[in-house]
Design an enzyme around this catalytic site. Structure first.
Site, PDB file in Angstrom:
ATOM      1  N   LYS A   1     -40.210   9.262  -7.601  1.00  0.00           N
ATOM      2  CA  LYS A   1     -41.529  10.065  -7.433  1.00  0.00           C
ATOM      3  C   LYS A   1     -42.415   9.957  -5.900  1.00  0.00           C
ATOM      4  O   LYS A   1     -42.876  11.181  -5.576  1.00  0.00           O
ATOM      5  CB  LYS A   1     -42.375   9.564  -8.622  1.00  0.00           C
ATOM      6  CG  LYS A   1     -42.129   9.902 -10.052  1.00  0.00           C
ATOM      7  CD  LYS A   1     -42.894   9.764 -10.998  1.00  0.00           C
ATOM      8  CE  LYS A   1     -42.388  10.132 -12.452  1.00  0.00           C
ATOM      9  NZ  LYS A   1     -43.365   9.714 -13.497  1.00  0.00           N
TER      10      LYS A   1
ATOM     11  N   ASP B   1     -47.785  14.647 -14.671  1.00  0.00           N
ATOM     12  CA  ASP B   1     -47.972  13.522 -15.409  1.00  0.00           C
ATOM     13  C   ASP B   1     -49.697  13.294 -15.832  1.00  0.00           C
ATOM     14  O   ASP B   1     -50.039  13.200 -16.893  1.00  0.00           O
ATOM     15  CB  ASP B   1     -47.639  12.289 -14.915  1.00  0.00           C
ATOM     16  CG  ASP B   1     -46.110  11.984 -15.076  1.00  0.00           C
ATOM     17  OD1 ASP B   1     -45.354  12.628 -15.820  1.00  0.00           O
ATOM     18  OD2 ASP B   1     -45.526  11.388 -14.093  1.00  0.00           O
TER      19      ASP B   1
HETATM   20  P1  NDP Z   1     -43.878   1.354 -12.718  1.00  0.00           P
HETATM   21  O1  NDP Z   1     -42.642   0.621 -12.697  1.00  0.00           O
HETATM   22  O2  NDP Z   1     -44.425   2.155 -11.480  1.00  0.00           O
HETATM   23  O3  NDP Z   1     -45.163   0.432 -13.253  1.00  0.00           O
HETATM   24  C1  NDP Z   1     -44.766  -0.568 -14.138  1.00  0.00           C
HETATM   25  C2  NDP Z   1     -46.112  -1.457 -14.659  1.00  0.00           C
HETATM   26  O4  NDP Z   1     -45.890  -2.279 -15.854  1.00  0.00           O
HETATM   27  C3  NDP Z   1     -46.741  -2.420 -13.479  1.00  0.00           C
HETATM   28  O5  NDP Z   1     -48.105  -2.039 -13.654  1.00  0.00           O
HETATM   29  C4  NDP Z   1     -46.333  -3.776 -14.192  1.00  0.00           C
HETATM   30  O6  NDP Z   1     -47.201  -4.591 -13.695  1.00  0.00           O
HETATM   31  C5  NDP Z   1     -46.489  -3.472 -15.404  1.00  0.00           C
HETATM   32  N1  NDP Z   1     -45.633  -4.327 -16.234  1.00  0.00           N
HETATM   33  C6  NDP Z   1     -44.222  -4.529 -16.400  1.00  0.00           C
HETATM   34  N2  NDP Z   1     -43.812  -5.396 -17.127  1.00  0.00           N
HETATM   35  C7  NDP Z   1     -44.823  -6.258 -17.496  1.00  0.00           C
HETATM   36  C8  NDP Z   1     -45.209  -7.221 -18.530  1.00  0.00           C
HETATM   37  N3  NDP Z   1     -44.337  -7.833 -19.012  1.00  0.00           N
HETATM   38  N4  NDP Z   1     -46.638  -7.669 -18.905  1.00  0.00           N
HETATM   39  C9  NDP Z   1     -47.542  -6.777 -18.237  1.00  0.00           C
HETATM   40  N5  NDP Z   1     -47.434  -5.770 -17.312  1.00  0.00           N
HETATM   41  C10 NDP Z   1     -46.013  -5.351 -17.146  1.00  0.00           C
HETATM   42  O7  NDP Z   1     -43.872   2.294 -14.234  1.00  0.00           O
HETATM   43  P2  NDP Z   1     -44.420   3.718 -14.245  1.00  0.00           P
HETATM   44  O8  NDP Z   1     -45.872   3.627 -14.228  1.00  0.00           O
HETATM   45  O9  NDP Z   1     -43.450   4.895 -13.582  1.00  0.00           O
HETATM   46  O10 NDP Z   1     -44.135   3.546 -15.986  1.00  0.00           O
HETATM   47  C11 NDP Z   1     -44.596   2.880 -16.892  1.00  0.00           C
HETATM   48  C12 NDP Z   1     -44.220   3.258 -18.105  1.00  0.00           C
HETATM   49  O11 NDP Z   1     -44.818   4.562 -18.634  1.00  0.00           O
HETATM   50  C13 NDP Z   1     -42.936   3.329 -18.368  1.00  0.00           C
HETATM   51  O12 NDP Z   1     -42.308   2.679 -19.552  1.00  0.00           O
HETATM   52  C14 NDP Z   1     -42.301   4.579 -18.248  1.00  0.00           C
HETATM   53  O13 NDP Z   1     -41.195   4.921 -18.850  1.00  0.00           O
HETATM   54  C15 NDP Z   1     -43.762   5.353 -19.007  1.00  0.00           C
HETATM   55  N6  NDP Z   1     -43.929   6.702 -18.490  1.00  0.00           N
HETATM   56  C16 NDP Z   1     -43.953   7.651 -19.455  1.00  0.00           C
HETATM   57  C17 NDP Z   1     -44.300   8.936 -19.161  1.00  0.00           C
HETATM   58  C18 NDP Z   1     -44.270   9.998 -20.544  1.00  0.00           C
HETATM   59  O14 NDP Z   1     -44.194  11.129 -20.141  1.00  0.00           O
HETATM   60  N7  NDP Z   1     -44.355   9.353 -21.627  1.00  0.00           N
HETATM   61  C19 NDP Z   1     -44.070   9.392 -17.800  1.00  0.00           C
HETATM   62  C20 NDP Z   1     -44.310   8.274 -17.009  1.00  0.00           C
HETATM   63  C21 NDP Z   1     -44.001   7.036 -17.318  1.00  0.00           C
HETATM   64  P3  NDP Z   1     -47.082  -5.533 -12.162  1.00  0.00           P
HETATM   65  O15 NDP Z   1     -47.648  -4.665 -11.310  1.00  0.00           O
HETATM   66  O16 NDP Z   1     -47.700  -6.714 -12.367  1.00  0.00           O
HETATM   67  O17 NDP Z   1     -45.468  -5.498 -12.101  1.00  0.00           O
END
Ligand code: NDP
Length: 290
Positions: free
Chosen positions: A66, A103
């Protein structure tokens, strides 16, 4: 043939092809087709630049491309630039690449559909990745009274807050709206890694979860049982997809067809899409429990 697709690595999990091809068929666009485009990062830019000549009109972009999609675009919407990421590319007849982020408006249209527009509301966003940036931006632009962001790695929440002019918090606050933008729940459905327990969940009037998975998420199931209005990740997927579809075709997207098709990809899904509170749902026969 007018071609569309979704660029990702991996992208085999994407439900977008079923959803968009169902919409194209519904509108009789027989010479259009939407496909998966699995592209590794090292050849992303050259692949995208070759798409217009191969008959592509546009493409969705998912993890991990992205930011790269925004960077290579010839022009981008103000929202995509502020968010720092694009999930929708459109190609001009001259091959020019335009970038947008659906989004952000996707979560807003999903909330508006259950009369939960965020204007004047307080909101807590969990996460600081790409989707959290889009959601925090959208809520701020929609006039939320306060947008607070919590993230496991607090430095990322601070950076997001500084970039977008919202608040970073080190522990969850009470708010009208809770949006999970972490990937917690994706693997196993539960939300034990989030700093909010089942009892606290009921204090939020509306709970949205961007995560979608077969069987739905426990966050949404628990919030719904607690009487919260809910927006599931599948509904956000449908809403952002509908906005991309409209940008490419210039036509109103058939939302119900897209939703049915996305749900059909998860035959055992309990993802409710959206629902307002159980009380209101029971009072309205057009809104059966899903
Ligand atoms: P990113 O990889 O950019 O961000 C992931 C986030 O999740 C970070 O803030 C990370 O925290 C946090 N995280 C991961 N594991 C844990 C954990 N065990 N405990 C606490 N926090 C955690 O992902 P995206 O923002 O792109 O996507 C996030 C989710 O949203 C995904 O599941 C994706 O599939 C979904 N999504 C759905 C969409 C839809 O249309 N429904 C559109 C876009 C995304 P840290 O910074 O500490 O690592």
């Amino acid at each position: 043939m007018k071609r569309l697709g979704v660029l990702g690595w991996p992208v085999s999990h994407s439900r977008s092809p079923q959803m968009h091809n169902a919409a194209l068929a519904q509108l009789g666009l027989k010479d259009w087709h939407y496909q998966r485009l699995p592209v590794p990062p090292e050849v992303f830019e050259e692949t995208v630049r070759g798409l217009p000549a191969a008959g592509f009109v546009g493409a969705n972009v998912t993890i991990p491309h992205k930011e790269a999609a925004l960077a290579l675009a010839d022009e981008a919407t103000d929202a995509a630039r502020a968010i720092g990421a694009a999930n929708t590319l459109s190609f001009g007849v001259d091959g020019a690449i335009s970038a947008a982020n659906t989004d952000a408006p996707g979560i807003l249209t999903a909330l508006a559909a259950i009369d939960r527009a965020p204007a004047g509301q307080t909101a807590l966003v969990l996460g600081a990745g790409g989707s959290a940036r889009a959601v925090a931006y959208a809520l701020r632009e929609a006039g939320a009274a306060r947008v607070a962001v919590w993230n496991r790695s607090s430095d990322r929440a601070v950076a997001l807050a500084s970039d977008l002019g919202v608040d970073a918090v080190t522990r969850p606050i009470t708010a009208d709206l809770l949006v999970n933008c972490t990937s917690v729940g994706l693997a196993d459905g539960n939300f034990k890694d989030l700093p909010i327990d089942a009892d606290a969940l009921g204090t939020y009037a509306t709970v949205a979860d961007l995560v979608y998975r077969a069987g739905g998420t426990e966050l949404i199931a628990t919030a719904s049982s607690a009487g919260c209005a809910v927006v599931g990740g599948l509904e956000v997927l449908v809403r952002q997809g509908a906005l991309s579809f409209q940008a490419w075709t210039g036509l109103q997207a058939p939302i119900d067809v897209m939703r049915d098709s996305a749900r059909g990809a998860f035959p055992d899904s309990h993802d409710p899409g959206t629902s307002d509170s159980p009380d209101r749902r029971a009072a309205d026969p057009r809104r059966p429990g899903r």
